[in-house]
Design an enzyme around this catalytic site. Structure first.
Site, mmCIF file in Angstrom:
data_model
loop_
_atom_site.group_PDB
_atom_site.id
_atom_site.type_symbol
_atom_site.label_atom_id
_atom_site.label_comp_id
_atom_site.label_asym_id
_atom_site.label_seq_id
_atom_site.Cartn_x
_atom_site.Cartn_y
_atom_site.Cartn_z
ATOM 1 N N PRO A 2 36.705 55.813 66.107
ATOM 2 C CG PRO A 2 35.278 54.043 66.595
ATOM 3 C CD PRO A 2 36.731 54.411 66.552
ATOM 4 C CD GLU A 3 36.810 62.031 64.601
ATOM 5 O OE1 GLU A 3 36.207 63.131 64.649
ATOM 6 O OE2 GLU A 3 37.694 61.787 63.760
ATOM 7 C CE LYS A 59 37.694 61.493 70.050
ATOM 8 N NZ LYS A 59 39.032 61.409 69.411
ATOM 9 C CG HIS A 128 40.670 39.548 66.852
ATOM 10 N ND1 HIS A 128 41.937 39.237 67.293
ATOM 11 C CD2 HIS A 128 40.684 39.398 65.495
ATOM 12 C CE1 HIS A 128 42.697 38.932 66.258
ATOM 13 N NE2 HIS A 128 41.967 39.015 65.155
ATOM 14 N NE ARG A 147 45.447 48.363 64.372
ATOM 15 C CZ ARG A 147 45.970 49.449 63.794
ATOM 16 N NH1 ARG A 147 45.220 50.191 62.985
ATOM 17 N NH2 ARG A 147 47.221 49.796 64.010
ATOM 18 N NE ARG A 185 43.202 76.577 75.744
ATOM 19 C CZ ARG A 185 43.755 76.109 76.867
ATOM 20 N NH1 ARG A 185 45.038 75.757 76.861
ATOM 21 N NH2 ARG A 185 43.051 75.998 77.960
ATOM 22 N NE ARG A 294 45.663 62.771 66.417
ATOM 23 C CZ ARG A 294 44.703 62.780 67.332
ATOM 24 N NH1 ARG A 294 43.567 63.416 67.098
ATOM 25 N NH2 ARG A 294 44.866 62.156 68.482
#
Length: 304
Positions: A2-3, A59, A128, A147, A185, A294
């Site tokens: 989740p972002e 987050k 879980h 997880r 950068r 990614r």
């Protein structure tokens, strides 16, 4: 994982459902992986506290707590213990008497599959489930994470303002601040966007979508992006995040909000997850590259 939009959506839902309620007792499972703070400290900090509000920091879901720290009543403890014995007899209970009047914060990071839900105690306890907080309203606040990449911690709120995950809030950063974060950068601009020490909360999905709207390729070095282009990227990041929040986030895997509903922003994705599909703007096939381990998606025609 989740972002920002997903976490914001969940936090808003929890704030509507749990703010103003109080935590009477806490059960914590035996698995230590989800615990960033010791189980006894989490339990002792939460019990007897009122949930003032639920909000997002990066987050992370943050529950602001207030209370005198006294233990729950013997009656509620007895009722809670009986239910826990029936439902999870194999899991030890972590609970200690509290002695502090200090206001605190409960910090929840969902990891990849974590869920924080308010439900009726009659609902079956999922396999879980790692924490159950008994609320004064009779409901329960449960943390479920198959997880176990999610993390639970508590943070004593100080005069400095409490928990700070680092980085700048992307929905609050000004255009000039944004430009200064990334100018010069040497890393790819996509990697810089994902650096939580610079900009907190932006993840893979929304970095790809923002770069597409700004017309910038993900592998382009940040130092080569002009001030004007960074200004467009700043606007794109905020636009994409606000649109995603309005649509409840993106349900790519098993994400659901605090009410168990899926988000709809995935229907608006222009590049993310659309490899080989035609660009919605020019028709060019969307490309996928691996950057920093990614997947990154872009249009070779619309992005330079």
């Amino acid at each position: 994982m989740p972002e920002l939009p997903e976490v914001e959506t969940i936090a808003r839902g929890l704030d509507k459902r749990a703010a103003g309620d109080s935590i009477e007792s806490v059960w914590i499972g035996s698995r230590k992986q989800p615990l960033k703070s010791p189980a006894s400290l989490i339990a002792s900090t939460l019990e007897g506290k009122k949930i003032l509000r639920v909000h997002r920091a990066g987050k992370h879901i943050v529950l602001d707590l207030e209370g005198d720290g006294h233990a729950a009543t013997a009656k509620s403890r007895k009722r809670s213990t009986h239910r826990q014995t029936q439902q999870a007899a194999s899991r030890p209970e972590s609970r200690v008497q509290k002695s502090s009047d200090q206001t605190a914060q409960w910090i929840v990071h969902l990891g990849m599959t974590g869920r924080l839900v308010v439900c009726d105690p009659a609902y079956e306890v999922a396999k879980h489930t790692h924490l159950i907080a008994k609320l004064a309203s009779g409901r329960e606040l449960r943390f479920i994470d198959p997880r176990m990449f999610g993390k639970l911690s508590v943070y004593p709120q100080s005069e400095s303002g409490g928990f700070d995950p680092g980085g700048v809030e992307p929905l609050e950063v000004s255009a000039d601040q944004f430009v200064e974060l990334f100018r010069g950068r040497k890393t790819p601009i996509k990697s810089a966007l994902l650096n939580q020490k610079l900009l907190r909360g932006v993840g893979n999905i929304y970095a790809d979508e923002s770069l597409f709207r700004a017309g910038i390729r993900p592998r382009r070095r940040a130092a080569t992006v002009t001030r004007e282009q960074l200004g467009k990227l700043h606007a794109a990041v905020q636009e994409v995040l606000r649109e995603a929040i309005a649509l409840g986030g993106s349900s790519i895997s098993d994400y659901v909000d605090a009410d168990g509903e899926e988000g709809f922003f995935q229907l608006q994705h222009r590049v993310y997850g659309r490899e080989a599909q035609p660009c919605r703007v020019c028709g060019t096939a969307i490309r996928r590259v691996v950057l920093g381990g990614r997947s990154s998606h872009y249009c070779s025609n619309c992005q330079k």
